[in-house]
Design a protein around this motif. Sequence first.
Motif, PDB file in Angstrom:
ATOM      1  N   LEU A  74      47.443 -30.392  -3.726  1.00 57.57           N
ATOM      2  CA  LEU A  74      46.657 -29.158  -3.628  1.00 57.57           C
ATOM      3  C   LEU A  74      47.623 -27.983  -3.518  1.00 57.57           C
ATOM      4  CD1 LEU A  74      43.970 -27.679  -3.296  1.00 57.57           C
ATOM      5  CD2 LEU A  74      43.982 -28.300  -0.875  1.00 57.57           C
ATOM      6  N   ILE A  75      47.520 -27.056  -4.463  1.00 51.34           N
ATOM      7  CA  ILE A  75      48.454 -25.933  -4.556  1.00 51.34           C
ATOM      8  C   ILE A  75      47.657 -24.632  -4.625  1.00 51.34           C
ATOM      9  CG2 ILE A  75      50.401 -24.934  -5.815  1.00 51.34           C
ATOM     10  CD1 ILE A  75      50.549 -27.672  -7.329  1.00 51.34           C
ATOM     11  N   ARG A  76      47.874 -23.725  -3.686  1.00 52.34           N
ATOM     12  CA  ARG A  76      47.246 -22.404  -3.822  1.00 52.34           C
ATOM     13  C   ARG A  76      48.132 -21.545  -4.716  1.00 52.34           C
ATOM     14  NH1 ARG A  76      44.866 -19.639   1.305  1.00 52.34           N
ATOM     15  NH2 ARG A  76      47.013 -19.111   1.897  1.00 52.34           N
ATOM     16  N   VAL A  77      47.531 -20.999  -5.765  1.00 46.44           N
ATOM     17  CA  VAL A  77      48.310 -20.236  -6.738  1.00 46.44           C
ATOM     18  C   VAL A  77      48.022 -18.738  -6.674  1.00 46.44           C
ATOM     19  CG1 VAL A  77      48.612 -22.174  -8.315  1.00 46.44           C
ATOM     20  CG2 VAL A  77      46.606 -20.707  -8.558  1.00 46.44           C
ATOM     21  N   ASN A  90      34.682  -9.456   2.414  1.00 42.76           N
ATOM     22  CA  ASN A  90      35.525  -8.781   1.425  1.00 42.76           C
ATOM     23  C   ASN A  90      35.769  -9.644   0.192  1.00 42.76           C
ATOM     24  OD1 ASN A  90      35.716  -6.404   2.856  1.00 42.76           O
ATOM     25  ND2 ASN A  90      37.564  -7.026   3.964  1.00 42.76           N
ATOM     26  N   ALA A  91      35.406 -10.919   0.269  1.00 43.21           N
ATOM     27  CA  ALA A  91      35.368 -11.828  -0.894  1.00 43.21           C
ATOM     28  C   ALA A  91      36.644 -11.815  -1.739  1.00 43.21           C
ATOM     29  CB  ALA A  91      34.156 -11.505  -1.756  1.00 43.21           C
ATOM     30  N   LEU A  92      37.803 -11.854  -1.090  1.00 40.13           N
ATOM     31  CA  LEU A  92      39.036 -11.966  -1.866  1.00 40.13           C
ATOM     32  C   LEU A  92      39.144 -13.382  -2.436  1.00 40.13           C
ATOM     33  CD1 LEU A  92      41.708 -10.041   0.229  1.00 40.13           C
ATOM     34  CD2 LEU A  92      40.469  -9.287  -1.790  1.00 40.13           C
ATOM     35  N   ILE A  93      39.432 -13.465  -3.711  1.00 35.64           N
ATOM     36  CA  ILE A  93      39.475 -14.759  -4.398  1.00 35.64           C
ATOM     37  C   ILE A  93      40.736 -15.531  -4.013  1.00 35.64           C
ATOM     38  CG2 ILE A  93      39.775 -15.827  -6.667  1.00 35.64           C
ATOM     39  CD1 ILE A  93      37.920 -13.664  -7.779  1.00 35.64           C
ATOM     40  N   ARG A  94      40.544 -16.814  -3.686  1.00 36.00           N
ATOM     41  CA  ARG A  94      41.652 -17.745  -3.507  1.00 36.00           C
ATOM     42  C   ARG A  94      41.540 -18.787  -4.623  1.00 36.00           C
ATOM     43  NH1 ARG A  94      38.968 -15.161   0.972  1.00 36.00           N
ATOM     44  NH2 ARG A  94      39.866 -15.841   2.947  1.00 36.00           N
ATOM     45  N   ARG A  95      42.614 -18.967  -5.372  1.00 37.68           N
ATOM     46  CA  ARG A  95      42.577 -19.912  -6.488  1.00 37.68           C
ATOM     47  C   ARG A  95      43.584 -21.041  -6.255  1.00 37.68           C
ATOM     48  NH1 ARG A  95      44.033 -16.871 -10.172  1.00 37.68           N
ATOM     49  NH2 ARG A  95      45.854 -17.833 -11.164  1.00 37.68           N
ATOM     50  N   TYR A  96      43.142 -22.264  -6.558  1.00 39.44           N
ATOM     51  CA  TYR A  96      43.953 -23.461  -6.332  1.00 39.44           C
ATOM     52  C   TYR A  96      44.032 -24.306  -7.601  1.00 39.44           C
ATOM     53  CZ  TYR A  96      43.061 -22.556  -1.342  1.00 39.44           C
ATOM     54  OH  TYR A  96      42.969 -21.981  -0.102  1.00 39.44           O
ATOM     55  N   ARG A  97      45.149 -24.987  -7.774  1.00 39.27           N
ATOM     56  CA  ARG A  97      45.249 -26.087  -8.730  1.00 39.27           C
ATOM     57  C   ARG A  97      45.246 -27.374  -7.915  1.00 39.27           C
ATOM     58  NH1 ARG A  97      49.691 -26.915 -11.663  1.00 39.27           N
ATOM     59  NH2 ARG A  97      48.534 -27.859 -13.382  1.00 39.27           N
ATOM     60  N   GLU A 152      50.296 -26.961  -0.378  1.00 42.04           N
ATOM     61  CA  GLU A 152      51.460 -26.145  -0.723  1.00 42.04           C
ATOM     62  C   GLU A 152      51.023 -24.886  -1.468  1.00 42.04           C
ATOM     63  OE1 GLU A 152      53.689 -28.198  -4.108  1.00 42.04           O
ATOM     64  OE2 GLU A 152      52.193 -29.711  -3.552  1.00 42.04           O
ATOM     65  N   GLY A 153      52.002 -24.029  -1.735  1.00 40.75           N
ATOM     66  CA  GLY A 153      51.709 -22.864  -2.557  1.00 40.75           C
ATOM     67  C   GLY A 153      51.759 -21.552  -1.817  1.00 40.75           C
ATOM     68  N   LEU A 154      50.991 -20.587  -2.319  1.00 40.68           N
ATOM     69  CA  LEU A 154      51.089 -19.204  -1.861  1.00 40.68           C
ATOM     70  C   LEU A 154      50.520 -19.014  -0.461  1.00 40.68           C
ATOM     71  CD1 LEU A 154      51.782 -16.244  -2.525  1.00 40.68           C
ATOM     72  CD2 LEU A 154      49.444 -16.013  -3.407  1.00 40.68           C
ATOM     73  N   LEU A 155      51.356 -18.488   0.425  1.00 40.69           N
ATOM     74  CA  LEU A 155      50.934 -18.086   1.760  1.00 40.69           C
ATOM     75  C   LEU A 155      51.399 -16.654   1.964  1.00 40.69           C
ATOM     76  CD1 LEU A 155      49.598 -19.077   4.406  1.00 40.69           C
ATOM     77  CD2 LEU A 155      51.887 -19.683   5.211  1.00 40.69           C
TER      78      LEU A 155
END
Length: 236
Positions: A200-203, A124-131, A104-107
Amino acid sequence: MAKLLARAGVGSRRDIERMIAEGRVSVEGTALTSPALNLASLDGVTVDGNPVAAASATRLYRFHKPTGCLTTARDPKGRATIYDLLPKDLPRLVTIGRLDMNTEGLLLLTNDGELKRAMELPANALIRRYRVRVFGSVNARALEALAEGVTIEGVRYGSINADIEHKSGAYAWLVITITEGKNREVRKVLEHLGLKVARLIRVSYGPFELEDLPVRGVEQIPDDAVSRLRSRLPGK
């Protein structure tokens, strides 16, 4: 051709190359057999028999994806997809990266296939952060070692930043930061460490945050924020 169609939001370049190989893209009624065609405009171009509208201004949206739906346009098994949940008045949109059914989370979604490609490129190494809520014995040293990368079943995963946010009994909340976004990367790496992922949540993705966007909520990202992002991405 592929670049024009991507810019018009039909899909990524890879999606479009596949569509062309399947005979779904035509020019003046003749199906294309190769994406190596230079055109000044999309006049006379159709996809699945439908005319392709000229590219409109780039739009970027954030969506709070719930669990239980797929990040795909259609599913042969008839399972729910994110497009079943999105408002019908939105323009044609493609997703930037994916979240599996149980994540779940940011899409992020956009009408610009070139922006999608740039944001997904590992270079391009864009950061993806998860809780992540995990069950099992959390080994702090094993988490720290992920910063050097890890190879699992022949697949190399680059540097991963993993921190313990909170522990309570047999469960713990972790914060995981990645830049590659390989298929089911977070789940596979944590399972490799003997942990079971319970949630698992992408924030965040790049500079954009989930924040307090409600589940199933959709919000357009301001044009100035999109412009700042584009100025940082090579080739955009």
